[in-house]
Design a protein around this motif. Sequence first.
Motif, PDB file in Angstrom:
ATOM      1  N   VAL A  37       0.849  -1.200   0.000  1.00 47.00           N
ATOM      2  CA  VAL A  37       0.000   0.000   0.000  1.00 47.00           C
ATOM      3  C   VAL A  37       0.882   1.246   0.000  1.00 47.00           C
ATOM      4  N   VAL A  49      -3.069   2.115  -6.178  1.00 44.66           N
ATOM      5  CA  VAL A  49      -3.486   2.329  -4.786  1.00 44.66           C
ATOM      6  C   VAL A  49      -4.761   1.544  -4.500  1.00 44.66           C
ATOM      7  N   HIS A  50      -5.737   1.638  -5.390  1.00 43.51           N
ATOM      8  CA  HIS A  50      -7.003   0.914  -5.199  1.00 43.51           C
ATOM      9  C   HIS A  50      -6.770  -0.590  -5.098  1.00 43.51           C
ATOM     10  N   VAL A  53      -4.977  -1.447  -1.755  1.00 40.62           N
ATOM     11  CA  VAL A  53      -5.901  -1.330  -0.620  1.00 40.62           C
ATOM     12  C   VAL A  53      -6.868  -2.512  -0.604  1.00 40.62           C
ATOM     13  N   LYS A  54      -7.388  -2.850  -1.760  1.00 35.91           N
ATOM     14  CA  LYS A  54      -8.320  -3.972  -1.837  1.00 35.91           C
ATOM     15  C   LYS A  54      -7.635  -5.281  -1.423  1.00 35.91           C
ATOM     16  N   SER A  56      -5.212  -5.592   0.588  1.00 27.16           N
ATOM     17  CA  SER A  56      -4.790  -5.559   1.993  1.00 27.16           C
ATOM     18  C   SER A  56      -5.885  -6.017   2.949  1.00 27.16           C
ATOM     19  N   SER A  59      -9.857  -1.383   5.182  1.00 31.87           N
ATOM     20  CA  SER A  59     -10.604  -0.338   4.498  1.00 31.87           C
ATOM     21  C   SER A  59      -9.737   0.888   4.228  1.00 31.87           C
ATOM     22  N   LEU A  60     -10.116   1.631   3.218  1.00 32.08           N
ATOM     23  CA  LEU A  60      -9.393   2.848   2.847  1.00 32.08           C
ATOM     24  C   LEU A  60      -9.426   3.858   3.979  1.00 32.08           C
ATOM     25  N   ILE A  63      -6.864   2.919   6.504  1.00 31.83           N
ATOM     26  CA  ILE A  63      -5.525   3.202   5.989  1.00 31.83           C
ATOM     27  C   ILE A  63      -5.226   4.694   6.054  1.00 31.83           C
ATOM     28  N   THR A  64      -6.179   5.524   5.641  1.00 28.07           N
ATOM     29  CA  THR A  64      -5.925   6.965   5.649  1.00 28.07           C
ATOM     30  C   THR A  64      -5.857   7.539   7.050  1.00 28.07           C
ATOM     31  N   LEU A  90      -6.152  10.703  -1.197  1.00 28.41           N
ATOM     32  CA  LEU A  90      -6.124  10.250   0.194  1.00 28.41           C
ATOM     33  C   LEU A  90      -6.598  11.339   1.149  1.00 28.41           C
TER      34      LEU A  90
END
Length: 105
Positions: A37, A49-50, A53-54, A56, A59-60, A63-64, A90
């Motif tokens: 990520v 990035v999408h 994240v998916k 991983s 959730s986004l 992460i943010t 982000l």
Amino acid sequence: MMKKLLISSVIVAAKFIVGNAQAKYIDPVTESKLVKVCEAIKSDRLIKVHVAVKNSDISLKQITNGLLCNGAHPVNFALANNAEKTAEFLARKSRGNHQQLLTNL
């Protein structure tokens, strides 16, 4: 050296993402996914990035708001690596004051 710093940042971030202060162990698979990520954020490619994240399974929003890449918030990490598209994306997804994060752009 850079990879060691990135991994240590991911380990710290994973403790926040898990949401449990007692978390002492992060499995190597999750760690690897979080490193990917951070690498995707650095690449300035939103599709990458999408996908990261998916893959991983985190959730986004988590992460943010909890991930640290090289000790920095994902938006600041993106900016430090000239990944402006990723930083803007982000910042908009961050639960915090995204306007303040966007002023760095």
